[in-house]
Each structure stands twice: as structure tokens, then as C-alpha cells.
Design a protein around this motif. Structure first.
Motif, mmCIF file in Angstrom:
data_model
loop_
_atom_site.group_PDB
_atom_site.id
_atom_site.type_symbol
_atom_site.label_atom_id
_atom_site.label_comp_id
_atom_site.label_asym_id
_atom_site.label_seq_id
_atom_site.Cartn_x
_atom_site.Cartn_y
_atom_site.Cartn_z
ATOM 1 N N ALA A 74 37.990 48.418 53.555
ATOM 2 C CA ALA A 74 37.227 49.447 52.811
ATOM 3 C C ALA A 74 37.870 49.825 51.504
ATOM 4 O O ALA A 74 37.121 50.461 50.656
ATOM 5 N N MET A 75 39.214 49.819 51.399
ATOM 6 C CA MET A 75 39.406 50.312 50.136
ATOM 7 C C MET A 75 39.401 49.161 48.916
ATOM 8 O O MET A 75 39.057 49.633 47.919
ATOM 9 N N LEU A 76 39.290 47.932 49.244
ATOM 10 C CA LEU A 76 39.054 46.868 48.402
ATOM 11 C C LEU A 76 37.266 46.899 47.973
ATOM 12 O O LEU A 76 37.108 46.719 46.827
ATOM 13 N N GLU A 77 36.444 47.439 49.130
ATOM 14 C CA GLU A 77 35.285 47.588 48.579
ATOM 15 C C GLU A 77 35.100 48.805 47.790
ATOM 16 O O GLU A 77 34.550 48.654 46.816
ATOM 17 N N SER A 78 35.895 49.783 48.025
ATOM 18 C CA SER A 78 35.844 50.875 46.944
ATOM 19 C C SER A 78 36.525 50.522 45.665
ATOM 20 O O SER A 78 35.760 50.950 44.633
ATOM 21 N N LEU A 79 37.351 49.728 45.499
ATOM 22 C CA LEU A 79 37.910 49.227 44.261
ATOM 23 C C LEU A 79 36.851 48.529 43.552
ATOM 24 O O LEU A 79 36.973 48.759 42.327
ATOM 25 N N ALA A 80 36.315 47.849 44.174
ATOM 26 C CA ALA A 80 35.108 46.919 43.271
ATOM 27 C C ALA A 80 34.147 47.888 42.643
ATOM 28 O O ALA A 80 33.603 47.723 41.881
ATOM 29 N N HIS A 81 33.802 49.054 43.500
ATOM 30 C CA HIS A 81 32.873 49.947 42.767
ATOM 31 C C HIS A 81 33.389 50.918 41.709
ATOM 32 O O HIS A 81 32.802 51.694 41.051
ATOM 33 N N ASN A 82 34.812 51.025 41.799
ATOM 34 C CA ASN A 82 35.449 51.853 40.809
ATOM 35 C C ASN A 82 35.473 51.192 39.384
ATOM 36 O O ASN A 82 35.118 50.016 39.292
ATOM 37 N N LYS A 83 35.777 52.144 38.624
ATOM 38 C CA LYS A 83 35.888 51.531 37.017
ATOM 39 C C LYS A 83 37.208 51.432 36.649
ATOM 40 O O LYS A 83 38.117 51.878 37.093
ATOM 41 N N PRO A 84 37.434 50.288 35.873
ATOM 42 C CA PRO A 84 38.783 50.041 35.505
ATOM 43 C C PRO A 84 39.266 51.136 34.313
ATOM 44 O O PRO A 84 38.336 51.714 33.900
ATOM 45 N N HIS A 85 40.536 51.434 34.212
ATOM 46 C CA HIS A 85 40.948 52.253 33.199
ATOM 47 C C HIS A 85 40.685 51.773 31.941
ATOM 48 O O HIS A 85 40.590 52.626 31.070
ATOM 49 N N LYS A 86 40.804 50.557 31.829
ATOM 50 C CA LYS A 86 40.453 49.958 30.438
ATOM 51 C C LYS A 86 40.182 48.512 30.756
ATOM 52 O O LYS A 86 40.311 48.007 31.734
ATOM 53 N N GLY A 87 39.726 47.763 29.666
ATOM 54 C CA GLY A 87 39.501 46.388 29.726
ATOM 55 C C GLY A 87 38.061 46.024 30.102
ATOM 56 O O GLY A 87 37.224 46.881 30.544
#
Ligand code: HEC
Length: 121
Positions: A64-77
Motif C-alpha cells: 500500500a505504501m509503495l502504491e502511494s509512493l508511485a502516485h506521489n510527486k518527487p521532491h526534485k528531479g
């Protein structure tokens, strides 16, 4: 009139503050990146999954966390690179939980803290 203006300003402040607090959380995400890092990565849940020591509950939480991570935006890059990294993490974690051969070592590779932090933190 004056009261209405105050209410409007209050609402605006709430919206702005809310927007800042959720800046790196995608709209379909349950967890923000900071929480995922603290609990999942630094907290060792991902490492447990790699070693095959995670309980079923922890496995579900990591997915579930990794699913969220893929939807989140990176801080930079670049967002493209972020998508690639986070999708690789998710796929490898799913494979590991399903007991697919080679998935755990792929997950270990994808969970490279330094490589991702250098580009995106
Ligand atoms: C797919 C990319 C990626 C990987 C892999 C990754 N991180 Fe992160 N990490 C980030 C990003 C992006 C941030 C910045 C998030 C923020 O502060 O909003 C971050 C922030 C952090 C933070 C600071 C959190 C805070 O308090 O704000 C810690 C601690 C951390 N990571 C630990 C780790 C560890 C330990 C690993 C490896 C086991 C790891 N990370 C792997 C992307 C990644």
C-alpha cells in the motif's frame, strides 16, 4: 459584510496551509513520502519484505505504501525517472510477496536509498 470577509479569509488560509502540508502527496495516495520513508524504508518494513520476514499485515502495508509512493510527486528531479523507480519498487515488492523467483533481489536493488535520494530527495 466584514464577518463574511473574515470567514472567506479563514477558508483561504486553511486551503493554503492544507496545500502546503500535502505538497508531495498525490491525490490517489494514502501515505505521504515522508511517512513512507520513516515507516517503510528507515523503519525497516521494506527490508523485512526483502528478507522474507514480514508478516502478512506488514507485506500489505508495504504494498500500500509503495502504491502511494508511485502516485506521489518527487521532491526534485524528473517525474519520468521517479515513475520508473517507484513502479519498479512496487512490481518487485508484489513479486516478492507472491514468492516469485528473483523478485527479492530486484526489490533490494530498487530500494537503493542513495541512488533515489541523490536524484529525488
Ligand atoms: C524511490 C525513491 C526512494 C528510495 C528508494 C528511498 N527514498 Fe528515502 N526519500 C525519498 C524522497 C523523495 C524523500 C524526500 C521526501 C520528503 O521529505 O518529503 C526521502 C526522504 C527520506 C527520509 C527523510 C524523511 C523525512 O523525515 O522527511 C529518510 C529518513 C529516508 N528517505 C530514508 C530512506 C532509506 C533508509 C531508504 C533505503 C532503505 C530510502 N529512504 C529509500 C525517496 C526515496
Amino acid at each position: 459584510m466584514k464577518k463574511g470577509l473574515l470567514v472567506a479569509m479563514g477558508l483561504l488560509a486553511v486551503m493554503v496551509l492544507g496545500g502546503v502540508a500535502m505538497a508531495d502527496k498525490g491525490k490517489d495516495s494514502k501515505y505521504d513520502t515522508e511517512e513512507i520513508m520513516k515507516k517503510g524504508f528507515k523503519g525497516g518494513l521494506v527490508a523485512k519484505v526483502i528478507k522474507g520476514e514480514a508478516s502478512e499485515e506488514d507485506q500489505k502495508l508495504v504494498i500500500a505504501m509503495l502504491e502511494s509512493l508511485a502516485h506521489n510527486k518527487p521532491h526534485k528531479g524528473s517525474e519520468e525517472d521517479w515513475k520508473k523507480r517507484t513502479t519498479a519498487l512496487l512490481e518487485a515488492a508484489k513479486g516478492t510477496v507472491e514468492g516469485k523467483e528473483g523478485a527479492a533481489s530486484k526489490l533490494k536493488e530498487a530500494a537503493n536509498c542513495k541512488a533515489c535520494h541523490k536524484d529525488h530527495k
